[in-house]
Design a protein around this motif. Structure first.
Motif, PDB file in Angstrom:
ATOM      1  N   ILE A   8       0.872  -1.183   0.000  1.00 24.98           N
ATOM      2  CA  ILE A   8       0.000   0.000   0.000  1.00 24.98           C
ATOM      3  C   ILE A   8       0.901   1.222   0.000  1.00 24.98           C
ATOM      4  O   ILE A   8       1.726   1.393   0.910  1.00 24.98           O
ATOM      5  CB  ILE A   8      -0.896   0.041   1.266  1.00 24.98           C
ATOM      6  CG1 ILE A   8      -1.576  -1.304   1.536  1.00 24.98           C
ATOM      7  CG2 ILE A   8      -1.900   1.194   1.170  1.00 24.98           C
ATOM      8  CD1 ILE A   8      -2.540  -1.761   0.482  1.00 24.98           C
ATOM      9  N   LYS A  36      -2.017  -1.003  -4.092  1.00 22.85           N
ATOM     10  CA  LYS A  36      -3.102  -0.043  -3.878  1.00 22.85           C
ATOM     11  C   LYS A  36      -2.465   1.310  -3.536  1.00 22.85           C
ATOM     12  O   LYS A  36      -1.457   1.351  -2.814  1.00 22.85           O
ATOM     13  CB  LYS A  36      -4.007  -0.492  -2.736  1.00 22.85           C
ATOM     14  CG  LYS A  36      -4.838  -1.712  -3.133  1.00 22.85           C
ATOM     15  CD  LYS A  36      -5.959  -1.992  -2.162  1.00 22.85           C
ATOM     16  CE  LYS A  36      -6.850  -3.092  -2.709  1.00 22.85           C
ATOM     17  NZ  LYS A  36      -6.879  -4.281  -1.875  1.00 22.85           N
ATOM     18  N   GLU A  94     -13.228   5.862  -3.405  1.00 28.63           N
ATOM     19  CA  GLU A  94     -12.571   5.284  -4.576  1.00 28.63           C
ATOM     20  C   GLU A  94     -12.554   6.313  -5.700  1.00 28.63           C
ATOM     21  O   GLU A  94     -13.544   7.023  -5.911  1.00 28.63           O
ATOM     22  CB  GLU A  94     -13.344   4.057  -5.075  1.00 28.63           C
ATOM     23  CG  GLU A  94     -13.384   2.922  -4.071  1.00 28.63           C
ATOM     24  CD  GLU A  94     -14.422   1.846  -4.430  1.00 28.63           C
ATOM     25  OE1 GLU A  94     -14.116   0.666  -4.247  1.00 28.63           O
ATOM     26  OE2 GLU A  94     -15.540   2.204  -4.871  1.00 28.63           O
ATOM     27  N   ASP A 154      -8.160   0.502  -7.571  1.00 30.26           N
ATOM     28  CA  ASP A 154      -7.072   0.443  -6.583  1.00 30.26           C
ATOM     29  C   ASP A 154      -6.414   1.798  -6.299  1.00 30.26           C
ATOM     30  O   ASP A 154      -5.325   1.852  -5.736  1.00 30.26           O
ATOM     31  CB  ASP A 154      -5.987  -0.581  -6.988  1.00 30.26           C
ATOM     32  CG  ASP A 154      -6.545  -1.995  -6.981  1.00 30.26           C
ATOM     33  OD1 ASP A 154      -7.453  -2.266  -6.166  1.00 30.26           O
ATOM     34  OD2 ASP A 154      -6.078  -2.815  -7.791  1.00 30.26           O
ATOM     35  N   VAL A 199      -9.381  -0.889   2.292  1.00 28.15           N
ATOM     36  CA  VAL A 199      -8.150  -1.453   1.742  1.00 28.15           C
ATOM     37  C   VAL A 199      -7.868  -2.829   2.356  1.00 28.15           C
ATOM     38  O   VAL A 199      -7.293  -3.712   1.719  1.00 28.15           O
ATOM     39  CB  VAL A 199      -6.995  -0.442   2.009  1.00 28.15           C
ATOM     40  CG1 VAL A 199      -5.640  -1.098   1.942  1.00 28.15           C
ATOM     41  CG2 VAL A 199      -7.080   0.711   1.026  1.00 28.15           C
TER      42      VAL A 199
END
Ligand SMILES: Cc1cc2nc3c(=O)[nH]c(=O)nc-3n(C[C@H](O)[C@H](O)[C@H](O)COP(=O)(O)OP(=O)(O)OC[C@H]3O[C@@H](n4cnc5c(N)ncnc54)[C@H](O)[C@@H]3O)c2cc1C
Length: 448
Positions: free
Chosen positions: A4, A99, A266, A271, A309
């Motif tokens: 991440i 992500k 989002e 992602d 996430v």
């Protein structure tokens, strides 16, 4: 292991990282260009005022990040290559992600004023801005006068900072009363008085026309649209902030004023998420603005995105609006919605009470037909957040709120109370005979 990557180490990015760590073992990297470590932006003013050192604005010790396996990269992201799932740093490096969370905050607005990029002209947003105020306005020998452009919450903070070092301040405010796009007129007028009583040269209905340079490219004065020239050594640009997203201009990520997000935070690209000051809600959440540049909503978005996430897709639900700030030494709180005359609808009615001598006042907003309580602004009286949050959820009417106002008071013991005066004036104005209820700790701490 899933990687991440978070761009921005402000409250929203750091909250996301901390909560992802609590919930998972994922690899986490935060990239930020401003400072190595997270600090509290809201406390910047107190560093200049000598109440704390810069290190004290950092809520976590420097070892915290390594211990929690949060990798910190000091760099500026220039581009996002979403097809290859990597970001490009200005420094030449690429960082791959699974992500990506964009949490790049805001930047001070500049409206193309001549001279806006001169030395000694700046906003009050970043650590570098704080260093700039220290450099150009260390005392009133080096800085004989400061001009602040734009009357909002950051402008008044900058004025308070400069006054703490006895630097004379001129405040140029476009509106005809301070922050009256947000505050109802009674409050805004009280703040005008308060500012002037602090010997600030407040010039309402006045715009900046131009900033004048000396022979070293440094600001030496401003011209206003009224034809006045004001000599000064620093110009503070505090006419609001906007999302800091210019690095996304060539990307496929949908942007408006900010990065467009849905209720799950989002973006239009799989992602990739956006949170905090830089995020713009596609769909309005109640009366809330699509972009909210406030600390606690950044924190809430950070917590929410961490859930998503980590596999628990969660909608961002900020609850009832509240906020607090300070106008010099007058504390301000707001709960629910109290709109200014410029933006309120006809069905929103106000009851306003002001102390005859002190800078203390409240405005209660209610629905004209149903008398439903819509919100309250208080100046100089501290209120309990959880009580107003409850009353808004319970959809109480304004008469109930006035009767139980003592429950909401959060001033320290031995402070003067004004509920009786407020209610007397309310009863007179509304033709009611409401009786003030005694404060009840049982009611205050009742759980739903
Ligand atoms: C002086 C001041 C006082 C304030 N007082 C209050 C208050 O009393 N109450 C309140 O609710 N709010 C207050 N605010 C607003 C609040 O501080 C912000 O809403 C909050 O800090 C935003 O957090 P964020 O995480 O979204 O972004 P930020 O804190 O702005 O963090 C974003 C970080 O990302 C970095 N960054 C940006 N672009 C890139 C890039 N391309 N590559 C790498 N890094 C990048 C930035 O340099 C920055 O460090 C205040 C703000 C200021 C400036």
């Amino acid at each position: 292991m899933e990687h991440i990557v978070i761009i921005g180490n402000g409250i929203s990015g750091v909250t996301a990282a901390r909560h992802i760590r609590k919930l998972s073992d994922k690899r986490i990297t935060i990239i930020s260009a401003e400072t190595d470590y997270f600090f509290s932006r809201t406390a910047l003013m107190y560093v200049y005022m000598g109440h704390m050192k810069f290190e004290h604005t950092q809520p976590y010790e420097n070892w915290f990040w390594k211990k929690n396996r949060i990798e910190l990269v000091n760099g500026f992201v220039e581009q996002i290559h979403h097809e290859e799932k990597k970001v490009a740093l200005k420094e030449g490096e690429y960082i791959a992600y699974d992500k990506l969370i964009i949490a790049t905050g805001s930047k001070p607005n500049k409206y193309g004023w001549p001279g806006q990029d001169l030395k000694g002209v700046q906003g009050l947003y970043s650590k570098q801005d704080l260093d700039g105020v220290e450099k150009y306005a260390p005392n009133n020998k080096v800085c004989n006068r400061a001009v602040i452009v734009g009357g909002g919450l950051i402008g008044i903070e900058l004025a308070e900072m400069l006054l703490s070092r006895d630097i004379p301040v001129t405040f140029l405010v476009r509106e005809d009363s301070f922050w009256n796009g947000v505050l109802p007129s009674g409050e805004s007028e009280m703040i005008n008085e308060h500012i002037r009583e602090h010997h600030i040269d407040l010039r309402l209905s006045t715009n900046l026309a131009e900033i004048i340079a000396d022979e070293h490219g440094r600001a030496k004065g401003v011209k206003t649209d009224k034809g006045d020239t004001i000599a000064c050594n620093i110009v503070g640009l505090t006419a609001g902030v906007s999302p800091n997203i210019s690095f996304l201009k060539d990307s496929s990520i949908a942007t408006g004023r900010g990065v467009m997000v849905n209720r799950y935070l989002e973006t239009n690209i799989a992602d990739i998420y956006a949170i905090g000051d830089c995020a713009e809600q596609k769909e309005a959440i109640g009366n809330r603005r699509p972009i909210e540049a406030v600390w606690y909503t950044g924190r809430m978005m950070g917590e929410t995105i961490a859930q998503t996430v980590c596999g628990n897709k969660t909608e961002y639900k900020p609850g009832h609006w509240f906020n607090s700030a300070k106008f010099l030494d007058v504390e301000y709180q707001t709960y629910g919605w109290v709109f200014s005359e410029k933006s309120k609808k006809d069905v929103e009615k106000h009851f306003h009470w002001r102390h005859p001598k002190e800078k203390i006042c409240i405005t209660v907003a209610y629905h004209a037909d149903t008398h439903k309580f819509l919100g309250i602004n208080t100046f100089g009286i501290r209120m309990r957040h959880d009580i107003f949050d409850r009353w808004l959820t319970e959809e109480r009417d304004v008469d109930f709120v006035m009767a139980y106002l003592k429950d909401a008071n959060f001033d320290p013991e031995f402070y003067a109370n004004y509920e009786a005066d407020i209610l007397a004036e309310f009863n007179e104005a509304m033709g009611t005979t409401i009786t003030l209820q005694k404060k009840s700790w049982k009611r205050i701490f009742k759980t739903a």
